[in-house]
Design a protein around this motif. Structure first.
Motif, PDB file in Angstrom:
ATOM      1  N   ARG A   1       1.028  -1.059  -0.361  1.00 15.60           N
ATOM      2  CA  ARG A   1       0.425  -0.089   0.072  1.00 15.60           C
ATOM      3  C   ARG A   1       0.678   1.674  -0.395  1.00 15.60           C
TER       4      ARG A   1
ATOM      5  N   HIS B   1      -9.809   0.207   3.646  1.00 19.35           N
ATOM      6  CA  HIS B   1      -8.433   0.968   4.091  1.00 19.35           C
ATOM      7  C   HIS B   1      -7.814   2.154   4.987  1.00 19.35           C
TER       8      HIS B   1
ATOM      9  N   ASP C   1     -12.158  -3.628   1.526  1.00 17.78           N
ATOM     10  CA  ASP C   1     -11.205  -4.154   1.496  1.00 17.78           C
ATOM     11  C   ASP C   1     -10.320  -3.546   2.436  1.00 17.78           C
ATOM     12  N   GLY C   2      -9.777  -4.208   2.994  1.00 17.75           N
ATOM     13  CA  GLY C   2      -8.740  -3.201   4.466  1.00 17.75           C
ATOM     14  C   GLY C   2      -8.539  -2.801   5.338  1.00 17.75           C
TER      15      GLY C   2
ATOM     16  N   HIS D   1     -12.344 -10.961   0.931  1.00 17.59           N
ATOM     17  CA  HIS D   1     -11.105 -10.507   1.147  1.00 17.59           C
ATOM     18  C   HIS D   1      -9.678 -11.465   1.728  1.00 17.59           C
TER      19      HIS D   1
ATOM     20  N   LYS E   1      -7.129 -11.704   0.327  1.00 16.81           N
ATOM     21  CA  LYS E   1      -5.910 -10.507  -0.423  1.00 16.81           C
ATOM     22  C   LYS E   1      -5.950  -9.561   0.826  1.00 16.81           C
ATOM     23  N   ASP E   2      -6.596  -8.814   1.124  1.00 16.82           N
ATOM     24  CA  ASP E   2      -6.461  -7.715   1.826  1.00 16.82           C
ATOM     25  C   ASP E   2      -7.946  -7.756   3.147  1.00 16.82           C
TER      26      ASP E   2
END
Length: 137
Positions: A9, A58, A84-85, A114, A116-117
């Motif tokens: 990121r 995020h 995500d994230g 989710h 992967k993130d």
């Protein structure tokens, strides 16, 4: 600001809002989150009339020194989107003075993957009957 990579990121344009319990409300905090900022909650008890709404992927919400979220109406202290994230850490959710159905509402019935993130929760605590009168339903 120098660009750096962190876990895939780019944090070079990271904007943070530092909230204070004696100044901020759910409304002022949500306005900052809506502008794309991450959130740091300084130590204190945040008396919330409505929930803090974390909707952007995020987003980081970090409580310092047992930042405490206490709803004063029959509402969640915080809600999150199925995004995500999202990272939430270092918070104490207090049941508050009313008989509450919930202190928080996380994404339920998610249809998104989710892996992967992932959405992460770290050092989250819930309290009933602690600093003030309150009871869950």
């Amino acid at each position: 600001m120098a660009r750096r990579r962190n876990a895939g990121r780019d944090d070079s344009d990271c904007a943070v809002y530092i909230a204070r319990a004696d100044v901020d409300t759910a409304e002022t905090i949500n306005a900052q989150l809506a502008q794309g900022k991450n959130l740091i909650l300084t130590p204190g008890i945040y008396e919330l009339i409505g929930p803090i709404r974390v909707t952007r992927p995020h987003t980081v919400v970090l409580g310092l020194g047992f930042a405490t979220l206490r709803p004063v109406k029959d509402t969640a202290a915080m809600t999150t989107a199925d995004a995500d994230g999202i990272e939430i850490a270092g918070l104490l959710f207090d049941a508050g003075p009313a008989s509450l159905r919930r202190c928080s509402r996380w994404t339920g019935g998610s249809r998104e993957r989710h892996a992967k993130d992932p959405i992460t929760l770290h050092d989250i605590f819930f309290r009933v009957g602690g600093a003030g009168i309150g009871r869950p339903r």
